[in-house]
Design a protein around this motif. Structure first.
Motif, short mmCIF file in Angstrom:
data_model
loop_
_atom_site.label_atom_id
_atom_site.label_comp_id
_atom_site.label_asym_id
_atom_site.label_seq_id
_atom_site.Cartn_x
_atom_site.Cartn_y
_atom_site.Cartn_z
N THR A 28 -6.24 7.98 1.25
CA THR A 28 -6.05 7.54 -0.06
C THR A 28 -4.68 6.82 0.01
O THR A 28 -3.83 7.41 0.58
CB THR A 28 -5.91 8.99 -1.09
OG1 THR A 28 -6.98 9.38 -0.87
CG2 THR A 28 -5.52 8.75 -2.17
N LEU A 29 -4.52 5.53 -0.62
CA LEU A 29 -3.21 4.82 -0.68
C LEU A 29 -3.07 4.60 -2.07
O LEU A 29 -3.79 4.52 -2.96
CB LEU A 29 -3.62 3.40 0.22
CG LEU A 29 -4.06 3.56 1.57
CD1 LEU A 29 -4.23 2.22 2.34
CD2 LEU A 29 -3.09 4.43 2.38
N PHE A 39 0.85 -1.26 0.08
CA PHE A 39 0.08 -0.03 -0.01
C PHE A 39 0.73 1.46 0.14
O PHE A 39 0.17 2.39 -0.01
CB PHE A 39 -1.00 -0.08 1.18
CG PHE A 39 -1.89 -0.94 1.07
CD1 PHE A 39 -3.12 -0.77 0.21
CD2 PHE A 39 -2.06 -2.23 1.70
CE1 PHE A 39 -4.31 -1.60 -0.02
CE2 PHE A 39 -3.08 -3.32 1.53
CZ PHE A 39 -4.23 -2.74 0.66
N GLY A 40 2.22 1.10 -0.01
CA GLY A 40 3.05 2.37 -0.42
C GLY A 40 3.28 3.43 0.67
O GLY A 40 3.76 4.51 0.61
N PRO A 45 -5.61 11.47 4.71
CA PRO A 45 -6.71 11.32 5.08
C PRO A 45 -7.55 11.96 3.36
O PRO A 45 -7.16 12.60 2.86
CB PRO A 45 -7.57 12.52 5.97
CG PRO A 45 -6.11 12.55 6.87
CD PRO A 45 -5.18 12.50 5.88
N ALA A 46 -8.65 11.20 3.01
CA ALA A 46 -9.13 11.00 1.79
C ALA A 46 -9.67 12.55 1.78
O ALA A 46 -9.67 13.05 0.43
CB ALA A 46 -10.39 10.25 1.51
N THR A 47 -10.09 13.08 2.60
CA THR A 47 -10.86 14.56 2.56
C THR A 47 -9.65 15.41 2.50
O THR A 47 -10.13 16.42 2.06
CB THR A 47 -11.55 14.78 4.00
OG1 THR A 47 -10.54 14.59 4.99
CG2 THR A 47 -12.88 13.91 4.08
N GLN A 48 -8.42 15.03 2.60
CA GLN A 48 -7.22 16.13 2.37
C GLN A 48 -6.58 15.67 1.10
O GLN A 48 -6.14 16.54 0.30
CB GLN A 48 -6.34 15.79 3.30
CG GLN A 48 -6.76 16.36 4.57
CD GLN A 48 -5.74 16.17 5.67
OE1 GLN A 48 -4.56 15.90 5.62
NE2 GLN A 48 -5.98 16.23 7.05
N VAL A 103 -2.29 2.62 -8.98
CA VAL A 103 -3.77 2.86 -8.88
C VAL A 103 -3.92 3.36 -7.66
O VAL A 103 -3.54 2.85 -6.48
CB VAL A 103 -4.81 1.81 -9.33
CG1 VAL A 103 -6.10 2.11 -8.53
CG2 VAL A 103 -4.64 1.33 -10.58
N ARG A 104 -4.67 4.58 -7.60
CA ARG A 104 -4.94 5.23 -6.07
C ARG A 104 -6.41 4.45 -5.63
O ARG A 104 -7.19 4.24 -6.46
CB ARG A 104 -5.05 6.76 -6.11
CG ARG A 104 -3.77 7.28 -6.38
CD ARG A 104 -3.73 8.91 -6.21
NE ARG A 104 -4.76 9.65 -6.76
CZ ARG A 104 -4.99 10.66 -6.75
NH1 ARG A 104 -4.59 11.65 -6.06
NH2 ARG A 104 -6.02 11.31 -7.49
#
Length: 656
Positions: free
Chosen positions: A274-275, A254-255, A317-320, A281-282
């Motif tokens: 977000t990974l 997952f990087g 965080p995905a919201t960021q 692929v994200r």
């Protein structure tokens, strides 16, 4: 011996039936044999079930849901162990008698060596979902059956059983296998979650809306960050076989650093990140570690100072990762939306329940997330529950939680439930109109007393949360019909807002830009559309609303990869055809009485001929089924039709 042409399941493997028949001959079976009517003795069957207790326990609620989807279709749902012995079955009473004639009942083995070519035995041998229809069965006695079967594997990739739908040959339908496959995957996901209840788990998918659904990837890791296992969806997304990933470190898959994940889970359980997968692929991901605080602290301490590197480890965080969904971000220039946002802002900081109405796909969850983000509760969890996506047998445990040992197969140390998880934050109940009546009563008590009692528990757990609900249904009409509680309705509608359909909005260009920015996967995908595309968009009625727009843009963006902008030739063909019909002044042909119940993509207007009307209805049903991946119940619910009506249209089409 002559056989029917290959079914859709075997069309890609034309030798499947032939090979199965060859194996049947090799074990000495004869096509004219009479089926064995001697099932295992009750005590012996009980022993087989006990040896497969975990499979049996997790499969039963899924079987009930599957049976509800195919009820009154002259068929039955069958669960077997890895040897093909039937453990349990659910069926229409008028079909069970036929099934008994061919020994299709608990305690009987349907392995190929006992029954010859059949969906259960052949699927277990091949390890692949299989359809065996009518004359494709080896035994002539079984030619009355059409069967669709999918193997079930445990979290370590071992085949432990099979799920099958068998029915009268006249009821054959190509969508049945899709339903069986999804149900088998649901069982596998339940087994996975139970097996790794104490592990660090990752829920992930390239599309955020698939998190929490059947299609999400699930991966489990030790508290030290070493890979344990993954479900089918995760293996597909990672692009690697299970055996090739065992004991690999989290960072390699997952990087970013595993300590960052632990810190994120400890700080904000359930918050999206977000990974990046090894393929580049994200994906959107949520971490989960159901461990006591001491165990969490111990796990973090193992990494020393490294657990403070969240800001630099690459995990965001995905919201960021993209623009946060705020009320201001939703104001893209449409006067109706601006008026709704002003009303919502007036209750800012006050725990007044909000009820969001609107057709499917109009952005109800976006608004709910923005309400949470702009509230004093923004640092606490936002927990979303889609009441329509959870089977009735699971929604109570998901919402209210359960204690250890509350029921067979329950996770160790129980489960807190979504309501408790939202403590201090916001609970978003999407499609509240689909909540079963019994759970409406329990939810009403929670809202009234601000406490929740888990299943199997006696202690009331206090909760402090804000409620935002949403539905596309007419709740007042449901109250009149007795399917929605009036007292609950007045508890959730402190402020009611209705989102307009996309075709009624004036901010289409701004929405296109916003969605493209949110969907951007790489520098090679365009961030703008041509004037010709916008002109086409303006003439479309967008029956699927924002969800349809997002899907069209996602597909077009991939088709236009490397181009300067998205142009007309990049748009999906079926969408362009709909736009042509719209531009010609064609409406959906839904009558006034139908429009009150049908919330589905509109098609071209049928002519006055009954034949054209039937074609239109069948096409509408096919598109809805495709969008719900063959789920008859979900499609029927969206169309406002009975399941039997959907089946009737499909049978009529297949007969032509």
């Amino acid at each position: 011996m002559t056989h029917r042409p290959a079914t859709p399941s075997t069309a890609g493997r034309p030798d499947v039936i032939a090979q199965a028949h060859a194996r049947s001959l090799q074990v000495g079976l004869r096509a004219s044999e009479i089926p064995d009517f001697q099932p295992l003795a009750r005590s012996m069957l009980r022993g087989v079930i006990e040896r497969n207790q975990s499979l049996y326990t997790h499969a039963l609620p899924v079987m009930e849901t599957l049976h509800a989807q195919i009820v009154d279709t002259q068929s039955m749902v069958v669960l077997t162990d890895s040897n093909g012995v039937i453990l349990h079955s659910l069926g229409d009473s008028d079909f069970i008698e036929k099934a008994n004639r061919v020994a299709l009942c608990p305690g009987v083995s349907w392995a190929e060596s006992d029954r010859g070519t059949n969906a259960i035995g052949t699927a277990l041998v091949d390890g692949q979902p299989t359809v065996v229809h009518a004359g494709e069965h080896f035994l002539q006695a079984n030619h009355i059956l059409t069967c669709s079967c999918a193997p079930i594997v445990d979290p370590f990739g071992n085949t432990i059983g099979a799920l099958d739908v068998s029915g009268d040959t006249r009821g054959f339908h190509k969508h049945t296998l899709a339903l069986v496959r999804m149900s088998a995957q649901m069982i596998e996901n339940h087994l996975f979650s139970n097996q790794f209840a104490d592990a660090v788990r990752i829920h992930f998918h390239a599309r955020a809306e698939f998190i929490g659904t059947l299609f999400e990837g699930l991966a489990a890791f030790t508290p030290d960050g070493l890979f344990l296992s993954a479900n089918r969806s995760a293996l597909f997304q990672l692009g690697r076989p299970l055996g090739g990933m065992l004991r690999q470190p989290f960072e390699a898959l997952f990087g970013f650093g595993f300590p960052a994940l632990l810190q994120q889970v400890a700080r904000a359980p359930g918050e999206a990140m977000t990974l990046t997968l090894p393929s580049g692929v994200r994906v959107v991901a949520r971490g989960e570690f159901n461990a006591p605080r001491e165990r969490m602290a111990t796990a973090l301490t193992k990494f020393g100072e490294r657990h403070d590197v969240l800001a630099t480890s690459g995990a965001r965080p995905a919201t960021q990762a993209a623009d946060a969904i705020t009320l201001a971000a939703l104001d893209t220039g449409d006067a109706q939306i601006a008026a709704i946002l002003r009303r919502v802002e007036k209750v800012h900081g006050r725990d007044i329940p909000i009820l969001v109405l609107g057709k499917t796909g109009t952005g109800k969850e976006w608004l709910a997330r923005a309400i949470h983000q702009d509230s004093p509760r923004r640092d606490a969890p936002f927990v979303a529950v889609n009441c329509a996506s959870l089977p009735d047998t699971l929604i109570e445990a998901e919402l209210f939680g359960y204690e250890d040992g509350a029921f067979t197969g329950a996770k160790k140390r129980g489960s807190a439930g979504k309501i408790v998880q939202a403590d201090g934050g916001t609970l978003f109940l999407d499609e509240i109109g689909d909540m079963p009546p019994a759970q409406q009563v329990r939810l009403m008590r929670v809202l009234q007393e601000r406490t929740v009692v888990p299943l199997g528990g006696t202690r009331a757990v206090p909760v402090d949360l804000r409620i935002v609900c949403a539905t596309h249904r007419n709740l007042r009409a449901m109250i009149e019909a007795g399917t929605f509680r009036e007292d609950l309705y007045y508890r959730i509608n402190g402020l009611v807002v209705t989102l307009p359909a996309l075709a009624e909005r004036t901010d289409l260009a701004a929405l296109v830009s916003r969605i493209l920015e949110q969907q951007r996967d790489s520098e090679r995908i365009p961030l703008r559309v041509s004037a010709a595309v916008l002109e086409r968009f303006a003439r479309c009625r967008w029956p699927g609303n924002l969800r349809q727009l997002a899907n069209v843009l996602r597909t077009a963006g991939i088709m236009a990869e490397g181009a300067a902008q998205i142009d007309v030739e990049h748009l999906p063909d079926d969408f362009l055809q709909d736009c042509i019909a719209d531009a010609a002044g064609v409406d959906d042909g839904v009558t006034a009485s139908e429009s009150a119940t049908v919330d589905a993509p509109a098609m071209q207007r049928p002519t006055t001929s009954a034949h054209r009307m039937e074609d239109w209805q069948t096409t509408l049903i096919e598109q809805t089924l495709a969008r719900h991946r063959g789920n008859i119940s979900a499609a029927a619910r969206e169309l406002g039709l009975a399941r039997n009506t959907v089946y009737r249209f499909l049978r009529r089409r297949d007969a032509h």
